[in-house]
Design an enzyme around this catalytic site. Sequence first.
Site, PDB file in Angstrom:
ATOM      1  CD  GLN A  28     -18.312 -16.079  -3.639  1.00  0.00           C
ATOM      2  OE1 GLN A  28     -17.739 -16.107  -2.562  1.00  0.00           O
ATOM      3  NE2 GLN A  28     -18.707 -17.238  -4.081  1.00  0.00           N
ATOM      4  CG  ASP A  51     -19.094 -20.686  -2.874  1.00  0.00           C
ATOM      5  OD1 ASP A  51     -19.804 -20.918  -1.815  1.00  0.00           O
ATOM      6  OD2 ASP A  51     -18.219 -19.677  -2.734  1.00  0.00           O
ATOM      7  CB  SER A  79     -20.688 -16.213  -0.873  1.00  0.00           C
ATOM      8  OG  SER A  79     -19.530 -17.209  -0.387  1.00  0.00           O
TER       9      SER A  79
HETATM   10  C1  LIG Z   1     -24.692 -11.470   4.958  1.00  0.00           C
HETATM   11  C2  LIG Z   1     -25.530 -11.540   5.974  1.00  0.00           C
HETATM   12  C3  LIG Z   1     -24.903 -12.022   6.958  1.00  0.00           C
HETATM   13  C4  LIG Z   1     -26.254 -10.142   5.774  1.00  0.00           C
HETATM   14  O1  LIG Z   1     -27.241 -10.240   7.120  1.00  0.00           O
HETATM   15  P1  LIG Z   1     -27.489  -9.073   7.818  1.00  0.00           P
HETATM   16  O2  LIG Z   1     -27.367  -7.724   7.514  1.00  0.00           O
HETATM   17  O3  LIG Z   1     -28.707  -9.412   8.758  1.00  0.00           O
HETATM   18  O4  LIG Z   1     -26.378  -9.422   9.012  1.00  0.00           O
HETATM   19  P2  LIG Z   1     -25.145  -8.495   9.719  1.00  0.00           P
HETATM   20  O5  LIG Z   1     -25.709  -7.331  10.270  1.00  0.00           O
HETATM   21  O6  LIG Z   1     -24.250  -8.025   8.616  1.00  0.00           O
HETATM   22  O7  LIG Z   1     -24.359  -9.583  10.689  1.00  0.00           O
HETATM   23  C5  LIG Z   1     -24.047 -10.859  10.288  1.00  0.00           C
HETATM   24  C6  LIG Z   1     -23.157 -11.286  11.242  1.00  0.00           C
HETATM   25  O8  LIG Z   1     -22.051 -10.568  11.310  1.00  0.00           O
HETATM   26  C7  LIG Z   1     -21.898  -9.919  12.590  1.00  0.00           C
HETATM   27  N1  LIG Z   1     -21.261  -8.706  12.648  1.00  0.00           N
HETATM   28  C8  LIG Z   1     -21.969  -7.697  12.149  1.00  0.00           C
HETATM   29  N2  LIG Z   1     -21.083  -6.499  12.263  1.00  0.00           N
HETATM   30  C9  LIG Z   1     -19.828  -7.225  12.556  1.00  0.00           C
HETATM   31  C10 LIG Z   1     -18.445  -6.492  12.691  1.00  0.00           C
HETATM   32  N3  LIG Z   1     -18.358  -5.275  12.583  1.00  0.00           N
HETATM   33  N4  LIG Z   1     -17.435  -7.314  13.147  1.00  0.00           N
HETATM   34  C11 LIG Z   1     -17.789  -8.749  13.269  1.00  0.00           C
HETATM   35  N5  LIG Z   1     -19.055  -9.574  13.183  1.00  0.00           N
HETATM   36  C12 LIG Z   1     -19.901  -8.441  12.672  1.00  0.00           C
HETATM   37  C13 LIG Z   1     -23.155  -9.968  13.326  1.00  0.00           C
HETATM   38  O9  LIG Z   1     -23.076 -10.265  14.587  1.00  0.00           O
HETATM   39  C14 LIG Z   1     -23.843 -11.304  12.656  1.00  0.00           C
HETATM   40  O10 LIG Z   1     -23.243 -12.356  13.167  1.00  0.00           O
HETATM   41  P3  LIG Z   1     -24.102 -13.624  13.769  1.00  0.00           P
HETATM   42  O11 LIG Z   1     -24.834 -14.111  12.456  1.00  0.00           O
HETATM   43  O12 LIG Z   1     -23.223 -14.459  14.384  1.00  0.00           O
HETATM   44  O13 LIG Z   1     -25.070 -12.879  14.493  1.00  0.00           O
HETATM   45  C15 LIG Z   1     -26.816 -12.225   5.264  1.00  0.00           C
HETATM   46  O14 LIG Z   1     -27.263 -11.934   4.177  1.00  0.00           O
HETATM   47  C16 LIG Z   1     -26.390 -13.784   5.216  1.00  0.00           C
HETATM   48  O15 LIG Z   1     -26.225 -14.625   5.993  1.00  0.00           O
HETATM   49  N6  LIG Z   1     -26.427 -14.289   3.731  1.00  0.00           N
HETATM   50  C17 LIG Z   1     -26.180 -15.861   3.595  1.00  0.00           C
HETATM   51  C18 LIG Z   1     -24.290 -15.760   3.379  1.00  0.00           C
HETATM   52  C19 LIG Z   1     -24.083 -17.047   3.317  1.00  0.00           C
HETATM   53  O16 LIG Z   1     -24.502 -18.063   3.774  1.00  0.00           O
HETATM   54  N7  LIG Z   1     -23.258 -17.218   2.038  1.00  0.00           N
HETATM   55  C20 LIG Z   1     -22.965 -18.713   1.633  1.00  0.00           C
HETATM   56  C21 LIG Z   1     -22.174 -19.474   2.580  1.00  0.00           C
HETATM   57  S1  LIG Z   1     -20.534 -18.790   2.725  1.00  0.00           S
HETATM   58  C22 LIG Z   1     -19.623 -19.995   1.983  1.00  0.00           C
HETATM   59  O17 LIG Z   1     -19.827 -20.740   1.604  1.00  0.00           O
HETATM   60  C23 LIG Z   1     -18.163 -19.595   1.750  1.00  0.00           C
HETATM   61  C24 LIG Z   1     -17.564 -20.592   2.103  1.00  0.00           C
HETATM   62  C25 LIG Z   1     -17.383 -21.061   3.562  1.00  0.00           C
HETATM   63  O18 LIG Z   1     -18.460 -20.942   4.504  1.00  0.00           O
HETATM   64  O19 LIG Z   1     -16.359 -21.927   3.817  1.00  0.00           O
END
Ligand SMILES: CC(C)(COP(=O)(O)OP(=O)(O)OC[C@H]1O[C@@H](n2cnc3c(N)ncnc32)[C@H](O)[C@@H]1OP(=O)(O)O)[C@@H](O)C(=O)NCCC(=O)NCCSC(=O)CCC(=O)O
Length: 342
Positions: free
Chosen positions: A327, A256, A277
């Site tokens: 992914q 990842d 992700s």
């Molecule tokens: C993917 C989401 C966020 C989807 O949840 P939701 O549908 O409730 O959220 P959302 O409406 O999509 O909003 C999520 C965030 O995006 C922002 N957001 C929404 N629309 C946006 C737009 N048009 N432009 C920019 N940002 C935007 C929101 O303010 C929110 O930020 P705020 O949250 O600030 O309010 C959730 O399921 C989640 O967090 N899943 C876990 C993802 C994860 O942690 N993956 C593993 C780590 S990632 C990884 O390991 C990659 C490697 C690394 O990180 O380095």
Amino acid sequence: MAERKVGDICGSSASTTSDDHPKDTLDLKPEDGDPESPEAQKDQDLKSVLVTSVLNLEEIDVDLYRGTHHWVPRTQRLFGGQIIGQALVAAAKSVGDNLYAHSLHCYFVRAGDPKVPVLYQVDRIRDGRSFTVRSVRAIQHGQPILICQASFQMLQPSPLQHQFTMPAVPPPEDLLTAEELIRLYLSKPDLAEKYKLGLNKLLAIEVPIEIKPVNPPVFYKVTASEPKNLFWVRARGYIGEGNMKLHCCVAAYVSDFALLGTALLPYPGYRAQFAASLDHAMWFHSTFRSDEWMLYECESPWAGGSRGLVQGRLWRRDGVLAASCSQEGVLRVKPVTRPSKL
Ligand SMILES: CC(C)(COP(=O)(O)OP(=O)(O)OC[C@H]1O[C@@H](n2cnc3c(N)ncnc32)[C@H](O)[C@@H]1OP(=O)(O)O)[C@@H](O)C(=O)NCCC(=O)NCCSC(=O)CCC(=O)O
């Protein structure tokens, strides 16, 4: 937390041999058999933090485990690879020595909170004749952050065997690590101050993975490229022959790292405002050693709708395909604003 031998972290052991049929061996023993010997102590000291810490879960109750964190991305949401690797460790605990991880499928449903540990609740879905399936919920604050299904199979050789050919690339000995590349850039006399801070921050990150980019990026030089990337990877520190399930857990952690960014390579005019992700699937094809250099071939066949699909193949140095992964991630970007030339 008591130091555990490599062999018992995943509850079983099978040697990682170069052939395709790992032989069952006892848990890892120090080479000369004397755990107090200087060699064994050296191994203990050099043992990968992935083994001694990140993937060394604490058993809370039957099928309930607790994991802690080692490295957290600057996004301050838990690194997805850590949650996947720990979930696979938890799933493997109740799976016998004669079964090997062959696939996992996960959804990341909430961001992980680095301020609290993660609980892993395992559900023993089925123990079949050849295949065994476990379901794992990674839980924080009483809510799932990851749901994961993992499947394990007995060794069942077959005349049907094929694979793609490993890309021809320079060996890792001919390449520089990410740290060496950053130090090389920092040594440039004409490097602007504002870049030094960012590069020093990158150097300070203690990622438990060593990386050697095959096509080193030219830092801060923005050129579009195909959504493809190649780098040599291995766990920092020593893991040893040990337990094939453990090497799969380390590979899940490694897989990842830097994968989602492949989808951004064609768009130097944009930077990620929100990237995470959404899911992660992985298939294990042969035995391998995650503490030895492996070639990670990454590509992104598609992006759209604020999402990107990325795929990876992990190759052993002898050209055997060790594992594949796919992914999808959410990619919300904004244009990169550059200081006006005027
Ligand atoms: C993917 C989401 C966020 C989807 O949840 P939701 O549908 O409730 O959220 P959302 O409406 O999509 O909003 C999520 C965030 O995006 C922002 N957001 C929404 N629309 C946006 C737009 N048009 N432009 C920019 N940002 C935007 C929101 O303010 C929110 O930020 P705020 O949250 O600030 O309010 C959730 O399921 C989640 O967090 N899943 C876990 C993802 C994860 O942690 N993956 C593993 C780590 S990632 C990884 O390991 C990659 C490697 C690394 O990180 O380095």
